[in-house]
Design a protein around this motif. Structure first.
Motif, PDB file in Angstrom:
ATOM      1  N   GLU A 143       0.835  -1.201   0.000  1.00 17.71           N
ATOM      2  CA  GLU A 143       0.000   0.000   0.000  1.00 17.71           C
ATOM      3  C   GLU A 143       0.871   1.252   0.000  1.00 17.71           C
ATOM      4  N   GLN A 144       1.973   1.221   0.752  1.00 17.05           N
ATOM      5  CA  GLN A 144       2.895   2.356   0.778  1.00 17.05           C
ATOM      6  C   GLN A 144       3.488   2.593  -0.616  1.00 17.05           C
ATOM      7  N   GLN A 150       0.852   4.045  -2.917  1.00 12.48           N
ATOM      8  CA  GLN A 150       0.675   5.463  -2.605  1.00 12.48           C
ATOM      9  C   GLN A 150       1.830   6.287  -3.178  1.00 12.48           C
ATOM     10  N   THR A 151       3.042   5.773  -3.081  1.00 11.49           N
ATOM     11  CA  THR A 151       4.210   6.459  -3.637  1.00 11.49           C
ATOM     12  C   THR A 151       4.064   6.645  -5.143  1.00 11.49           C
ATOM     13  N   ARG A 196       1.202   6.639  -6.841  1.00 14.21           N
ATOM     14  CA  ARG A 196       0.104   7.583  -7.093  1.00 14.21           C
ATOM     15  C   ARG A 196       0.586   9.018  -6.947  1.00 14.21           C
ATOM     16  N   GLU A 197       1.377   9.273  -5.923  1.00 17.67           N
ATOM     17  CA  GLU A 197       1.901  10.627  -5.709  1.00 17.67           C
ATOM     18  C   GLU A 197       2.831  11.040  -6.846  1.00 17.67           C
TER      19      GLU A 197
END
Length: 174
Positions: free
Chosen positions: A75-76, A79-80, A82-83
């Motif tokens: 998930e991390q 998220q990375t 996506r950012e």
């Protein structure tokens, strides 16, 4: 409309409807079959239990490079990415616009080579900037991993995304 033409129209409509329904069913099946993350991690459970996971479809997206890691780390990483994508929207847009310009210039009756070269350069620069942004985010994520997790991540990167390595060639038997 006479009876014969009505029968032909109905037969044609039936054939068309069967074709459309088949296309919808096939498209739905393809869409569902190619969504490995929609299974809720079912493919990962075999690997986490110590066995070898056998994915239904070969996965090559960069986001799949974290599949060997824990759920929190996956998930991390997602998220990375996506950012990085959100931060790179201007580059994505610039690359897309550049490719449109290239196609428009190629289709023009008279080829404007300097404009084509400039559009290609803009597209190449935008793509390189986006790739650099993604690579930096992957490196930043890797810096947060333990040495063991980083080794797993590196092994997985050999299979996924832009760092994918081809399978070693088998020596020819003589």
């Amino acid at each position: 409309m006479n009876e014969r033409s009505l029968k032909w129209a109905l037969a044609g409509s039936l054939v068309l409807n069967v074709f459309v329904l088949g296309a919808i069913a096939g498209g739905t099946w393809q869409w569902l079959a190619n969504r490995p993350h929609a299974t809720g991690g079912a493919l990962r459970s075999d690997a986490q239990a110590g066995g070898q996971a056998q994915p239904q479809a070969q996965q090559h997206a960069l986001r799949d490079a974290a599949d060997q890691l824990s759920d929190a780390r996956r998930e991390q990483f997602a998220q990375t990415l996506r950012e990085a994508r959100r931060d790179g929207r201007a580059y994505i847009r610039s690359g897309r616009d550049g490719r449109s310009d290239v196609l428009r210039l190629l289709a023009a009756p008279d080829l404007d080579r300097p404009a084509l070269d400039a559009a290609l350069a803009r597209t190449r620069n935008a793509d390189a900037a986006l790739r650099a942004r993604v690579e930096q985010s992957v490196a930043s994520f890797a810096a947060t991993l333990s040495p063991q997790e980083r080794a797993q991540f590196a092994d997985s990167l050999r299979e996924h995304g832009q760092w994918r390595q081809p399978a070693p060639k088998q020596p020819a038997s003589q």
